[in-house]
Every structure is written in structure tokens, then in C-alpha cells.
Design an enzyme around this catalytic site. Structure first.
Site, short mmCIF file in Angstrom:
data_model
loop_
_atom_site.label_atom_id
_atom_site.label_comp_id
_atom_site.label_asym_id
_atom_site.label_seq_id
_atom_site.Cartn_x
_atom_site.Cartn_y
_atom_site.Cartn_z
N ASP A 197 9.34 -8.21 -0.28
CA ASP A 197 8.77 -7.31 0.73
C ASP A 197 8.96 -5.88 0.22
OD1 ASP A 197 8.08 -5.71 2.83
OD2 ASP A 197 9.19 -6.84 4.34
N ASN A 208 -1.26 -2.15 -5.33
CA ASN A 208 -2.39 -2.64 -4.54
C ASN A 208 -1.99 -3.16 -3.15
OD1 ASN A 208 -5.11 -4.24 -4.21
ND2 ASN A 208 -3.50 -5.82 -4.18
N TYR A 240 -3.25 4.04 9.10
CA TYR A 240 -3.71 3.47 7.82
C TYR A 240 -4.42 4.55 7.00
CZ TYR A 240 -6.44 0.51 4.61
OH TYR A 240 -7.01 -0.06 3.50
N ALA A 274 -4.06 7.74 7.25
CA ALA A 274 -3.06 8.74 6.85
C ALA A 274 -2.26 8.26 5.64
CB ALA A 274 -2.12 9.02 8.02
N ALA A 275 -1.87 7.00 5.66
CA ALA A 275 -1.08 6.44 4.54
C ALA A 275 -1.91 6.42 3.26
CB ALA A 275 -0.61 5.04 4.89
N LYS A 276 -3.17 6.01 3.38
CA LYS A 276 -4.02 5.91 2.19
C LYS A 276 -4.36 7.31 1.64
CE LYS A 276 -4.53 1.41 1.70
NZ LYS A 276 -3.81 0.72 0.59
N1 LIG Z 1 -10.89 -5.24 1.56
C1 LIG Z 1 -11.29 -4.01 1.78
O1 LIG Z 1 -12.41 -3.78 2.26
C2 LIG Z 1 -10.41 -2.84 1.38
C3 LIG Z 1 -11.02 -1.57 1.28
C4 LIG Z 1 -10.27 -0.49 0.86
C5 LIG Z 1 -8.95 -0.64 0.52
N2 LIG Z 1 -8.37 -1.88 0.63
C6 LIG Z 1 -6.96 -2.00 0.20
O2 LIG Z 1 -6.93 -2.83 -0.94
C7 LIG Z 1 -5.65 -3.42 -1.08
C8 LIG Z 1 -5.82 -4.92 -1.28
O3 LIG Z 1 -6.35 -5.47 -0.09
P1 LIG Z 1 -7.30 -6.73 -0.04
O4 LIG Z 1 -8.56 -6.28 0.55
O5 LIG Z 1 -7.32 -7.46 -1.32
O6 LIG Z 1 -6.59 -7.58 1.13
P2 LIG Z 1 -5.47 -8.71 1.10
O7 LIG Z 1 -6.07 -9.95 0.55
O8 LIG Z 1 -4.93 -8.75 2.49
O9 LIG Z 1 -4.35 -8.17 0.10
C9 LIG Z 1 -3.22 -7.41 0.48
C10 LIG Z 1 -2.01 -7.93 -0.29
O10 LIG Z 1 -0.89 -7.08 -0.06
C11 LIG Z 1 0.26 -7.88 0.09
N3 LIG Z 1 1.24 -7.13 0.91
C12 LIG Z 1 1.02 -6.56 2.11
N4 LIG Z 1 2.15 -6.00 2.58
C13 LIG Z 1 3.12 -6.21 1.65
C14 LIG Z 1 4.51 -5.91 1.56
N5 LIG Z 1 5.15 -5.26 2.55
N6 LIG Z 1 5.19 -6.28 0.46
C15 LIG Z 1 4.55 -6.96 -0.54
N7 LIG Z 1 3.24 -7.29 -0.51
C16 LIG Z 1 2.53 -6.93 0.58
C17 LIG Z 1 -0.25 -9.15 0.79
O11 LIG Z 1 0.57 -10.28 0.51
P3 LIG Z 1 1.66 -10.81 1.58
O12 LIG Z 1 1.00 -10.83 2.91
O13 LIG Z 1 2.03 -12.17 1.07
O14 LIG Z 1 2.79 -9.85 1.48
C18 LIG Z 1 -1.62 -9.33 0.14
O15 LIG Z 1 -1.55 -10.15 -1.02
C19 LIG Z 1 -4.88 -3.05 0.18
O16 LIG Z 1 -4.00 -1.98 -0.11
C20 LIG Z 1 -5.97 -2.60 1.14
O17 LIG Z 1 -5.48 -1.67 2.08
C21 LIG Z 1 -9.07 -2.98 1.05
#
Ligand SMILES: NC(=O)c1ccc[n+]([C@@H]2O[C@H](COP(=O)([O-])OP(=O)(O)OC[C@H]3O[C@@H](n4cnc5c(N)ncnc54)[C@H](OP(=O)(O)O)[C@@H]3O)[C@@H](O)[C@H]2O)c1
Length: 241
Positions: A56, A81, A145, A147-149
Site C-alpha cells: 500500500d 502510475n 482528485y 488537486a492531487a493530479k
Molecule cells: N482510466 C482513465 O481514464 C484515466 C485517465 C487519466 C488518469 N488516470 C490515472 O491513471 C492511473 C492508472 O489508472 P487506470 O485507469 O489504469 O485504473 P486502474 O486499473 O484502477 O489502476 C490503478 C492501479 O493503482 C493501484 N493502486 C491504487 N491505490 C494504490 C495504493 N494505495 N497503493 C498501491 N497501489 C495502488 C491499483 O491496484 P490496487 O487496487 O490493487 O492497489 C490499480 O492497479 C491512475 O493514477 C489514474 O488516476 C486514469
């Protein structure tokens, strides 16, 4: 063979990014809270070049412990990521404070803490950091979200300044809507799929491979003069960002 670390490497974009590096012959450490998705990626690539590390990344002690293990040899590439929107509707102000804190922990502090803990181990010259922010950093979305990004973008610029003299580059991507991830639903799609796809110039949602391709370039030796940048990857949904 480079040593590559991908946070959130068990699902969605992180998985595609990890698989892109493995296919290129690199050794990839995939980090996330749940063991199962990480092990699925490792099982899909027999030979031990994908190493699952459940952690985590909001837990300071856990971050220090995993960083110590990863620092046994030089780190070539770190892709920050992990993150996402915490889907809760707090009933009162204290609940909202808690949601703010957890959102910023998951999307911003996780990346900052892990990168800092690994910093002495980065290959010099040649180390690469790629942060995955969001289009929300530029146009809002998700409240804390966004703000963090946005925080990731500013921090990434300062980190690039720090890494420059050592030949370490740092860049931040701000992806638009990417389907086939767990970000919106287990099914991998937003309920606003058609609207979000239509917002782009190319008329489609992004895929995890679209993001992995850009990460691959930024992590390459050829990208040694690309640093301190915030780069939009959004199919043209937000021109100029
Ligand atoms: N999909 C979109 O449209 C989009 C657009 C812009 C930006 N993003 C960003 O892209 C990144 C990847 O997202 P995704 O779209 O591929 O969605 P996703 O499939 O939900 O991937 C997010 C990953 O982060 C891991 N994670 C979350 N919190 C964590 C923690 N505290 N410690 C360790 N691992 C953690 C999750 O695994 P666990 O749950 O097992 O921890 C999951 O594998 C994220 O930062 C998201 O905000 C996504």
C-alpha cells in the site's frame, strides 16, 4: 536488461506499461495493494522477469521497506502510475476531510514518497521517472482528485530540476479518458463513454497501450533531452495540453 518499477502494475494502464517493458526484455517490478492482479501479470510472463510486490503506497513504513528492497541494485525506470478516484459520498465535513486526505495520499504522496525513498538508487546518468497524472489536472474532475493530479505536475517539474545534473529525467503525462481499466468500473468503461470518446479529435477512447507507447519513449535513452514536461495524451480532447 533495465530494472523497471511500475506502480499500479497489476491492472489497466499499469499492466500495459509493465507488459511493454517486459516485451522489450526488461525486468519489471509491479506494485499494488492486491496480490492477485500482480501475480496474474507475472504468470502471463513466465521466466521471472515480472516480480509482484504487494504494497500500500500510502503507508509510509511499507514504502520505506519496499524501497529498501528495490534499492539493492540501480533503478533504471520508475513509473508512478498508482492512483484513482475514491468512490465514496461523505455525509459530513469530517468525512470530506478524510476523503481529501486519502485521495491526496493515494494519487500524490504515494508517488512523492516512493520516488524520494528510491532517489539514491536511480541510475546516474540515465534514470527515468514518468508520472501518470490526469487531464483532470488541467480542467478539473473529482475534486481532491484533480488537486492531487495537478500536484503531481508541479512536483514533477521540481524533481526534473533536481535530477537534471545527474542525467535523470522526469516527465508527467496527463491522460484523457482511457477504457479497459478499473478506473471507472470493473467492466473498464465510463458511463459517459460515448460522450468522452466524441470529445476527442480521433473519435475514440484511449487504450492502455496508447499510454504505454508514450511511457516507452520517455523511458528510452533517446528521450534524454526531454525532461520537466507535462504531456497530454488525450486523443485531442484537450488541445495543447
Ligand atoms: N482510466 C482513465 O481514464 C484515466 C485517465 C487519466 C488518469 N488516470 C490515472 O491513471 C492511473 C492508472 O489508472 P487506470 O485507469 O489504469 O485504473 P486502474 O486499473 O484502477 O489502476 C490503478 C492501479 O493503482 C493501484 N493502486 C491504487 N491505490 C494504490 C495504493 N494505495 N497503493 C498501491 N497501489 C495502488 C491499483 O491496484 P490496487 O487496487 O490493487 O492497489 C490499480 O492497479 C491512475 O493514477 C489514474 O488516476 C486514469
Amino acid at each position: 536488461m533495465r530494472r523497471v518499477i511500475v506502480t499500479g502494475g497489476g491492472t489497466g494502464m499499469g499492466r500495459a506499461i509493465a507488459e511493454m517493458f517486459v516485451s522489450g526484455g526488461d525486468e519489471v517490478y509491479v506494485l499494488g495493494r492486491r496480490r492477485e492482479p500482480l501475480e496474474r501479470v507475472a504468470a502471463a510472463h513466465p521466466g521471472g522477469r515480472v516480480v509482484p510486490l504487494p504494497v500500500d503506497l500510502t503507508d509510509e513504513e511499507a514504502v520505506l521497506a519496499v524501497a529498501e528492497r528495490l534499492s539493492e541494485a540501480p533503478v533504471d525506470v520508475l513509473v508512478n502510475n498508482a492512483g484513482g478516484i475514491i468512490k465514496e459520498n461523505p455525509v459530513d465535513t469530517r468525512g470530506l476531510f478524510d476523503l481529501y486526505r486519502r485521495t491526496i495520499d493515494a494519487n500524490l504522496l504515494s508517488a512523492m514518497m516512493l520516488t524520494q525513498a528510491l532517489w539514491p538508487a536511480f541510475r546516474r546518468p540515465g534514470g527515468r521517472v514518468v508520472n501518470i497524472s490526469s487531464i483532470a489536472a488541467h480542467r478539473g474532475g473529482g475534486d481532491a482528485y484533480a488537486a492531487a493530479k495537478a500536484g503531481l505536475c508541479g512536483w514533477g517539474i521540481d524533481l526534473a530540476r533536481r535530477g537534471g545534473p545527474d542525467g535523470i529525467t522526469v516527465n508527467t503525462l496527463t491522460p484523457g479518458y482511457v477504457q479497459d481499466t478499473e478506473f471507472f468500473t470493473e467492466e473498464g468503461r465510463s458511463s459517459r463513454h460515448d460522450t468522452l470518446a466524441a470529445e476527442t479529435m480521433v473519435g475514440r477512447a484511449g487504450t492502455p497501450d496508447d499510454i504505454a507507447a508514450v511511457v516507452g519513449f520517455l523511458a528510452s535513452p533517446e528521450a534524454s533531452w526531454t525532461t520537466g514536461q507535462v504531456l497530454g495524451v488525450n486523443g485531442g480532447a484537450l488541445p495543447g495540453h
